[in-house]
Design a protein around this motif. Sequence first.
Motif, short mmCIF file in Angstrom:
data_model
loop_
_atom_site.label_atom_id
_atom_site.label_comp_id
_atom_site.label_asym_id
_atom_site.label_seq_id
_atom_site.Cartn_x
_atom_site.Cartn_y
_atom_site.Cartn_z
N GLU A 69 14.29 -29.84 -45.07
CA GLU A 69 13.50 -31.03 -45.33
C GLU A 69 14.37 -32.27 -45.48
N ALA A 70 15.53 -32.10 -46.13
CA ALA A 70 16.42 -33.24 -46.32
C ALA A 70 16.87 -33.82 -45.00
N LYS A 71 17.11 -32.95 -44.04
CA LYS A 71 17.54 -33.42 -42.71
C LYS A 71 16.42 -34.21 -42.03
N LEU A 72 15.19 -33.71 -42.16
CA LEU A 72 14.06 -34.43 -41.57
C LEU A 72 13.92 -35.82 -42.20
N ALA B 220 16.11 -37.59 -43.39
CA ALA B 220 17.23 -38.44 -42.97
C ALA B 220 17.10 -38.83 -41.49
N ASN C 295 17.24 -36.72 -39.00
CA ASN C 295 18.05 -35.83 -38.18
C ASN C 295 17.27 -34.55 -37.93
N TRP D 119 17.71 -32.50 -35.36
CA TRP D 119 18.45 -31.49 -34.60
C TRP D 119 18.74 -30.23 -35.41
N PRO D 120 19.19 -30.33 -36.68
CA PRO D 120 19.44 -29.09 -37.44
C PRO D 120 18.21 -28.21 -37.58
N VAL D 121 17.03 -28.82 -37.70
CA VAL D 121 15.79 -28.05 -37.81
C VAL D 121 15.53 -27.29 -36.51
N ASN E 55 18.18 -24.53 -36.00
CA ASN E 55 17.92 -23.37 -36.84
C ASN E 55 16.84 -22.48 -36.23
N CYS F 215 8.22 -32.56 -35.84
CA CYS F 215 9.45 -33.32 -36.08
C CYS F 215 9.36 -34.78 -35.62
N ARG G 6 9.46 -41.94 -42.42
CA ARG G 6 10.45 -41.23 -43.25
C ARG G 6 10.48 -41.81 -44.66
#
Length: 266
Positions: A1-4, A6, A8, A10-12, A15, A76, A85
């Motif tokens: 969730e923190a990446k979203l 922000a 970003n 791509w990490p989601v 994964n 996303c 965001r």
Amino acid sequence: EAKLLAGNIWPVIRNFVVQVLIPYYALLAIMVTFANRSHVTWSGVLLYTNFEALTFGPMFPYWFIHALWQCLLIFCLPFLIPSFREMARRKPWAAGAMMLGTALLLKAVAAVIWNHDIVEYHTPDAILYMLILGWLAQHAKSGLQKAQVMVCVIVMAAIDFGVGHSRTIWFDVAAAVILFLPRIKLPRILYQLMTLIAAGSFWVYLSHPFSIQLIRYQIGIRNLTATVIISAIMGVLVERCWTYGRRWLRNRGKELASNEALFAVK
């Protein structure tokens, strides 16, 4: 969730690729090598069988992976918008409610303009709301918010599957447990067993067409309970092999990289 939050995404996505799609494609490779190649179609490779007319066969259970991949990409997209965001950071519940309203509107419009009979509502417009309900369930803090999520689950499950249908019951019970019983004390041995099954649940799902084929039609075990138990055990064993294999490859890669660095220094 923190990446979203922000921006970003791509990490989601990465994964999901590592945890879900790579095992799925490994399964396809096994099917092409050892089973009937005709079962593996381009729609299965490109992840869109859920848009095709339903054909029951070894690949049918995997429509959900394709639909989930599509839903994840759509989910996303709003997080690429800075203003959304910021709203999701300050008011995650309100952001989730906005996404849910949009998803339900999309579902209603798509149902009017497109005949879903041939795909049985397996497309992302039909099930995206389920993913968003997960966000809302996670961020439901007050009793009122939890009740609102529960009501939405009950209503949508009844609409999609029918009142009293087994899917409706499972959907409602699962939502109630997540919302109102997030933690359940279990005896240690039962806790360990449940943890093992939970860790291997995806692999049980991924391997179950082959397990059932082997158990029922090759070994000849027709009892439903025995089939379910053996299929679950086989799925957990596959998960353990996959996990240990990945760990070995990762450690082996580190050893090789360390040796190369040491050799370069010398």
